[in-house]
Motif scaffolding. Sequence first.
Motif, mmCIF file in Angstrom:
data_model
loop_
_atom_site.group_PDB
_atom_site.id
_atom_site.type_symbol
_atom_site.label_atom_id
_atom_site.label_comp_id
_atom_site.label_asym_id
_atom_site.label_seq_id
_atom_site.Cartn_x
_atom_site.Cartn_y
_atom_site.Cartn_z
ATOM 1 N N ALA A 42 27.412 -31.836 -86.485
ATOM 2 C CA ALA A 42 28.875 -31.848 -86.517
ATOM 3 C C ALA A 42 29.410 -33.234 -86.883
ATOM 4 O O ALA A 42 30.620 -33.413 -87.033
ATOM 5 C CB ALA A 42 29.431 -31.402 -85.167
ATOM 6 N N GLY A 43 28.518 -34.216 -87.016
ATOM 7 C CA GLY A 43 28.922 -35.562 -87.366
ATOM 8 C C GLY A 43 29.417 -36.386 -86.190
ATOM 9 O O GLY A 43 29.971 -37.462 -86.379
ATOM 10 N N ASP A 44 29.185 -35.907 -84.973
ATOM 11 C CA ASP A 44 29.621 -36.638 -83.774
ATOM 12 C C ASP A 44 28.480 -37.530 -83.280
ATOM 13 O O ASP A 44 27.794 -37.222 -82.316
ATOM 14 C CB ASP A 44 30.060 -35.656 -82.688
ATOM 15 C CG ASP A 44 30.784 -36.333 -81.541
ATOM 16 O OD1 ASP A 44 30.697 -37.576 -81.418
ATOM 17 O OD2 ASP A 44 31.431 -35.622 -80.746
ATOM 18 N N TYR A 45 28.295 -38.647 -83.973
ATOM 19 C CA TYR A 45 27.196 -39.553 -83.641
ATOM 20 C C TYR A 45 27.372 -40.192 -82.268
ATOM 21 O O TYR A 45 26.397 -40.429 -81.558
ATOM 22 C CB TYR A 45 27.042 -40.631 -84.711
ATOM 23 C CG TYR A 45 26.562 -40.075 -86.025
ATOM 24 C CD1 TYR A 45 25.241 -39.706 -86.198
ATOM 25 C CD2 TYR A 45 27.443 -39.898 -87.086
ATOM 26 C CE1 TYR A 45 24.798 -39.178 -87.401
ATOM 27 C CE2 TYR A 45 27.003 -39.371 -88.294
ATOM 28 C CZ TYR A 45 25.686 -39.015 -88.441
ATOM 29 O OH TYR A 45 25.249 -38.481 -89.627
ATOM 30 N N GLN A 46 28.603 -40.460 -81.885
ATOM 31 C CA GLN A 46 28.863 -41.072 -80.573
ATOM 32 C C GLN A 46 28.362 -40.164 -79.449
ATOM 33 O O GLN A 46 27.646 -40.613 -78.554
ATOM 34 C CB GLN A 46 30.356 -41.352 -80.393
ATOM 35 C CG GLN A 46 30.711 -41.904 -79.012
ATOM 36 C CD GLN A 46 30.118 -43.278 -78.740
ATOM 37 O OE1 GLN A 46 30.253 -44.177 -79.563
ATOM 38 N NE2 GLN A 46 29.481 -43.458 -77.603
ATOM 39 N N ALA A 47 28.723 -38.900 -79.483
ATOM 40 C CA ALA A 47 28.300 -37.972 -78.428
ATOM 41 C C ALA A 47 26.792 -37.747 -78.481
ATOM 42 O O ALA A 47 26.127 -37.670 -77.439
ATOM 43 C CB ALA A 47 29.050 -36.649 -78.545
ATOM 44 N N SER A 48 26.232 -37.655 -79.684
ATOM 45 C CA SER A 48 24.791 -37.466 -79.832
ATOM 46 C C SER A 48 24.019 -38.677 -79.305
ATOM 47 O O SER A 48 22.950 -38.540 -78.706
ATOM 48 C CB SER A 48 24.467 -37.232 -81.309
ATOM 49 O OG SER A 48 23.089 -37.134 -81.508
ATOM 50 N N TYR A 49 24.566 -39.853 -79.520
ATOM 51 C CA TYR A 49 23.983 -41.123 -79.068
ATOM 52 C C TYR A 49 23.804 -41.142 -77.553
ATOM 53 O O TYR A 49 22.854 -41.736 -77.040
ATOM 54 C CB TYR A 49 24.920 -42.228 -79.537
ATOM 55 C CG TYR A 49 24.636 -43.643 -79.115
ATOM 56 C CD1 TYR A 49 23.618 -44.373 -79.708
ATOM 57 C CD2 TYR A 49 25.445 -44.278 -78.173
ATOM 58 C CE1 TYR A 49 23.396 -45.702 -79.360
ATOM 59 C CE2 TYR A 49 25.231 -45.598 -77.825
ATOM 60 C CZ TYR A 49 24.208 -46.301 -78.417
ATOM 61 O OH TYR A 49 24.002 -47.616 -78.077
ATOM 62 N N GLU A 50 24.674 -40.473 -76.827
ATOM 63 C CA GLU A 50 24.611 -40.453 -75.364
ATOM 64 C C GLU A 50 23.362 -39.740 -74.840
ATOM 65 O O GLU A 50 23.017 -39.863 -73.669
ATOM 66 C CB GLU A 50 25.871 -39.809 -74.775
ATOM 67 C CG GLU A 50 27.146 -40.576 -75.071
ATOM 68 C CD GLU A 50 27.123 -42.008 -74.558
ATOM 69 O OE1 GLU A 50 26.654 -42.235 -73.436
ATOM 70 O OE2 GLU A 50 27.575 -42.902 -75.306
#
Length: 133
Positions: A42-50
């Motif tokens: 989905a392109g949500d790198y911030q949330a995936s990074y967590e």
Amino acid sequence: MRLVSLYMFVLFVLGGCAALPSKSPEEIVIERAQQRIDLLMAGDYQASYEFTTPGYRSTESVGRYGTRWSGVGMWISANVIKAECTAAELIDRCKAAVQVVYRAVGYDPLTTILTEDWILIDDSWYLYQNLSE
């Protein structure tokens, strides 16, 4: 009498909840790995990074993490197909297999399997990323 009935009901409900089967480490890792993959796609790198280990997050920025996964834009689909957990005593490490279908420019869709390492830290499962890779 009503108070006793209420007390018995509360004990029954609490006891029933405690008897519910908990998820296995494999089930938890599959669930968390799929959540992370879905966020990446989905392109949500911030949330995936967590989902990465606290140690990784203390040394690598979200931007740097995003560059590691820049090829995700070519992914058509990605699904965690299994997890295998092993340990001598307490299960604290798992390998998750992710089946990725992707399309490179000028080619038909291709399928590959990515293997991810997940580790248990303070009762939570995190993706382990080797900084030397």
